[in-house]
Design a protein around this motif. Sequence first.
Motif, mmCIF file in Angstrom:
data_model
loop_
_atom_site.group_PDB
_atom_site.id
_atom_site.type_symbol
_atom_site.label_atom_id
_atom_site.label_comp_id
_atom_site.label_asym_id
_atom_site.label_seq_id
_atom_site.Cartn_x
_atom_site.Cartn_y
_atom_site.Cartn_z
ATOM 1 N N ASP A 202 0.845 -1.212 0.000
ATOM 2 C CA ASP A 202 0.000 0.000 0.000
ATOM 3 C C ASP A 202 0.878 1.261 0.000
ATOM 4 O O ASP A 202 0.613 2.205 -0.747
ATOM 5 C CB ASP A 202 -0.927 0.005 1.225
ATOM 6 N N CYS B 216 2.476 1.679 -3.437
ATOM 7 C CA CYS B 216 1.517 2.184 -4.447
ATOM 8 C C CYS B 216 1.262 3.675 -4.231
ATOM 9 O O CYS B 216 1.166 4.440 -5.198
ATOM 10 C CB CYS B 216 0.194 1.424 -4.379
ATOM 11 N N ARG B 217 1.162 4.101 -2.957
ATOM 12 C CA ARG B 217 0.950 5.535 -2.683
ATOM 13 C C ARG B 217 2.131 6.344 -3.201
ATOM 14 O O ARG B 217 1.963 7.400 -3.812
ATOM 15 C CB ARG B 217 0.779 5.772 -1.172
ATOM 16 N N ASP C 258 1.958 6.475 -6.998
ATOM 17 C CA ASP C 258 0.885 7.394 -7.425
ATOM 18 C C ASP C 258 1.274 8.853 -7.212
ATOM 19 O O ASP C 258 0.906 9.733 -7.979
ATOM 20 C CB ASP C 258 -0.415 7.103 -6.650
#
Length: 256
Positions: free
Chosen positions: A186, A189-190, A193
């Motif tokens: 997680d 991915c943050r 992004d």
Amino acid sequence: MKFFRRLRPALDIDPHTWSTARCATPWIQALDPVRQARLQSLTARLLHDKTITPVAGLVLDDAQRVQLAALCCLPLLEFGAEGLHGWSQLIVYPDAFRAQRSHIDAAGVMHEWDDALIGEAWESGPVILSWADVLSDCASPREGFCVAVHEIAHKIDALDGALDGTPPLPRDWQREWARDFQSAYDAFCRAVDAGDVIKIDSYAAESPEEFFAVCSEYHFSLPALLDAAMPTVAAHLQRFYGPSPFLLSNEDYLRL
Ligand SMILES: [Zn+2]
């Protein structure tokens, strides 16, 4: 009474062939003698149990087959030969290969396209590798890539019936693994992004199973970077795969 003995399968690799394969494969050279011997017997098992099929005009000699098999067995040094279950064929292309993809969207429209791949592991089918990319991994083994390790990580992951980034493990460890990998995934991915500068290949953000496979490549090829970026994931992988053959001290890493 009749005594008989079942013929034992030949599980030896010719020493000269092993030594040629070893010279061509930095990961084998970097292993300590005990783990090198373990890798050799896993490699013999793979060669005995599975078919290596070069396609599209590729020809592989015995030492090259041993080299491929040994790379596929690197992730099994701790896990053992059970990690070889569930597949029987290694298909080897000379170079990157094209795979046809199709997807039916929400409106029921079929989309078809071609993907260029350097490796693929079908959930219950063959492992497919590009020989050119295997050679390039061996030529630059400390750059974070090892396509054979990546595909075999998928195979180990799928052994428990779920391709989800969590391989079969004792229950307590599996719970910790799932928790730690999910939170690292997680966070990764943050960061992707947000456009942060990250040193780990952003392909790892594709899915939890790709995250596991990509981090496995770093464990074997750039362990110090993985440890600096995601120490909890690095610790799980070190326990799962054993110490990376390229484990460097931080001082060594800074000198690179
Ligand atoms: Zn993958």
